[in-house]
Write a protein that holds these residues in place. Structure first.
Motif, PDB file in Angstrom:
ATOM      1  N   GLN A 236       0.824  -1.200   0.000  1.00  0.00           N
ATOM      2  CA  GLN A 236       0.000   0.000   0.000  1.00  0.00           C
ATOM      3  C   GLN A 236       0.863   1.257   0.000  1.00  0.00           C
ATOM      4  O   GLN A 236       0.578   2.224  -0.721  1.00  0.00           O
ATOM      5  N   GLN A 237       1.933   1.240   0.787  1.00  0.00           N
ATOM      6  CA  GLN A 237       2.835   2.387   0.823  1.00  0.00           C
ATOM      7  C   GLN A 237       3.529   2.588  -0.518  1.00  0.00           C
ATOM      8  O   GLN A 237       3.674   3.720  -0.990  1.00  0.00           O
ATOM      9  N   ARG A 238       3.928   1.468  -1.169  1.00  0.00           N
ATOM     10  CA  ARG A 238       4.566   1.571  -2.460  1.00  0.00           C
ATOM     11  C   ARG A 238       3.595   2.125  -3.509  1.00  0.00           C
ATOM     12  O   ARG A 238       3.966   2.955  -4.350  1.00  0.00           O
ATOM     13  N   ALA A 239       2.337   1.689  -3.451  1.00  0.00           N
ATOM     14  CA  ALA A 239       1.342   2.188  -4.397  1.00  0.00           C
ATOM     15  C   ALA A 239       1.098   3.681  -4.199  1.00  0.00           C
ATOM     16  O   ALA A 239       0.949   4.435  -5.174  1.00  0.00           O
ATOM     17  N   GLU A 240       1.074   4.120  -2.947  1.00  0.00           N
ATOM     18  CA  GLU A 240       0.882   5.552  -2.683  1.00  0.00           C
ATOM     19  C   GLU A 240       2.067   6.360  -3.194  1.00  0.00           C
ATOM     20  O   GLU A 240       1.890   7.451  -3.750  1.00  0.00           O
ATOM     21  N   GLU A 241       3.279   5.846  -3.025  1.00  0.00           N
ATOM     22  CA  GLU A 241       4.455   6.549  -3.526  1.00  0.00           C
ATOM     23  C   GLU A 241       4.440   6.630  -5.051  1.00  0.00           C
ATOM     24  O   GLU A 241       4.777   7.682  -5.620  1.00  0.00           O
ATOM     25  N   GLU A 242       4.065   5.555  -5.723  1.00  0.00           N
ATOM     26  CA  GLU A 242       3.992   5.578  -7.180  1.00  0.00           C
ATOM     27  C   GLU A 242       2.921   6.547  -7.657  1.00  0.00           C
ATOM     28  O   GLU A 242       3.114   7.266  -8.642  1.00  0.00           O
ATOM     29  N   GLU A 243       1.797   6.580  -6.965  1.00  0.00           N
ATOM     30  CA  GLU A 243       0.729   7.504  -7.336  1.00  0.00           C
ATOM     31  C   GLU A 243       1.169   8.951  -7.147  1.00  0.00           C
ATOM     32  O   GLU A 243       0.888   9.817  -7.988  1.00  0.00           O
ATOM     33  N   ALA A 244       1.887   9.214  -6.054  1.00  0.00           N
ATOM     34  CA  ALA A 244       2.376  10.573  -5.825  1.00  0.00           C
ATOM     35  C   ALA A 244       3.407  10.966  -6.881  1.00  0.00           C
ATOM     36  O   ALA A 244       3.421  12.110  -7.352  1.00  0.00           O
ATOM     37  N   ALA A 245       4.251  10.012  -7.286  1.00  0.00           N
ATOM     38  CA  ALA A 245       5.242  10.308  -8.319  1.00  0.00           C
ATOM     39  C   ALA A 245       4.567  10.609  -9.657  1.00  0.00           C
ATOM     40  O   ALA A 245       5.001  11.514 -10.390  1.00  0.00           O
ATOM     41  N   GLU A 246       3.520   9.877  -9.986  1.00  0.00           N
ATOM     42  CA  GLU A 246       2.791  10.138 -11.240  1.00  0.00           C
ATOM     43  C   GLU A 246       2.136  11.506 -11.219  1.00  0.00           C
ATOM     44  O   GLU A 246       2.114  12.207 -12.226  1.00  0.00           O
ATOM     45  N   GLU A 247       1.596  11.898 -10.081  1.00  0.00           N
ATOM     46  CA  GLU A 247       0.969  13.228  -9.978  1.00  0.00           C
ATOM     47  C   GLU A 247       2.005  14.335 -10.146  1.00  0.00           C
ATOM     48  O   GLU A 247       1.725  15.366 -10.780  1.00  0.00           O
TER      49      GLU A 247
END
Length: 251
Positions: A236-247
């Motif tokens: 979940q933390q990795r998915a949030e980091e990837e989502e933040a990087a895409e934004e």
């Protein structure tokens, strides 16, 4: 006289057949699905960094510090408690019998409930029973029962460790992960009895040695049960980091 054939006329059909076979092989290779990478192409670093591997192997390594202590010292403990040598030795026979027979129903339950849950239950039950061995040893019938049950639990742990790793990782990582898991048991199998023996020499009793062995089993059970939560949190933390990087890239 036998008929004679020229070299060119005899080799032309062979060349034509080989060309057709090579074309068929190329078509079959194009149509075949991509194969999994060979086990040799997977490194230990890649295998051990898969989610859930390190906590699972660490739990097995901690459990190993307690699993072998009863096998080494239960005869001595029985003799210190007043049993004769013949009675004390029969406990080891019960231990071995449990390791052969008792693992079968436990393996069946593991297929129904899942490897991780059953392995955690196995080491937890071992921990509780071994910690209570100082009271169990006072009754001869209970002592034999403990030997059979403890042998069943230790044998089941060894039998289910490989399936536990198979439940944790992709099959292509299994050779490396299984090798690492069973290798991690070595320090515990050697160090656990050594620590127990040192406590026995210092305190003059094996009560605290068995209590510590049981504690190792309980800690390992907690780690096994918490591993899925740890994996879920990290993903979940990795998915949030990837989502933040895409934004950030979109900005």
């Amino acid at each position: 006289p036998p008929p004679s054939f020229s070299a060119s006329s005899s080799t032309q059909p062979k060349l034509r057949d080989s060309a057709e076979k090579s074309e068929d092989a190329e078509h079959s290779e194009d149509a075949a699905p991509p194969a999994l990478p060979p086990a040799a192409a997977v490194t230990y670093l890649e295998a051990l960094t898969q989610p859930g591997v390190v906590p699972s192997i660490s739990a097995a390594a901690i459990a190993a510090f307690g699993l072998w202590v009863p096998t080494v010292y239960i005869v001595r403990h029985a003799q210190d408690s007043g049993y004769d040598s013949d009675t004390s030795s029969r406990v080891i026979l019960a231990f071995g019998l449990g390791g052969i027979i008792g693992r079968l129903p436990i393996a069946y339950v593991a297929d129904l409930w899942g490897q991780r849950l059953v392995v955690a239950a196995v080491v937890a039950c071992f921990g509780v029973l071994t910690a209570l061995l100082s009271w169990i040893v006072k009754v001869e019938g209970l002592l034999y029962s403990y030997g059979f049950v403890a042998g069943s639990l230790v044998g089941s742990f060894m039998a289910l460790l490989g399936p536990l790793m198979a439940e944790t990782v992709h099959p292509k990582y299994m050779p490396k992960v299984t090798t690492a898991a069973f290798s991690a048991l070595g320090p515990g199998f050697m160090g656990g009895p050594a620590i127990a023996g040192r406590l026995y020499d210092s305190l003059g009793t094996l009560d605290w040695s068995f209590a510590l062995a049981g504690l190792f089993g309980l800690v390992a059970a907690v780690m096994l049960l918490l591993t899925p939560c740890i994996v879920q949190h990290s993903e979940q933390q990795r998915a949030e980091e990837e989502e933040a990087a895409e934004e950030e890239e979109k900005r």
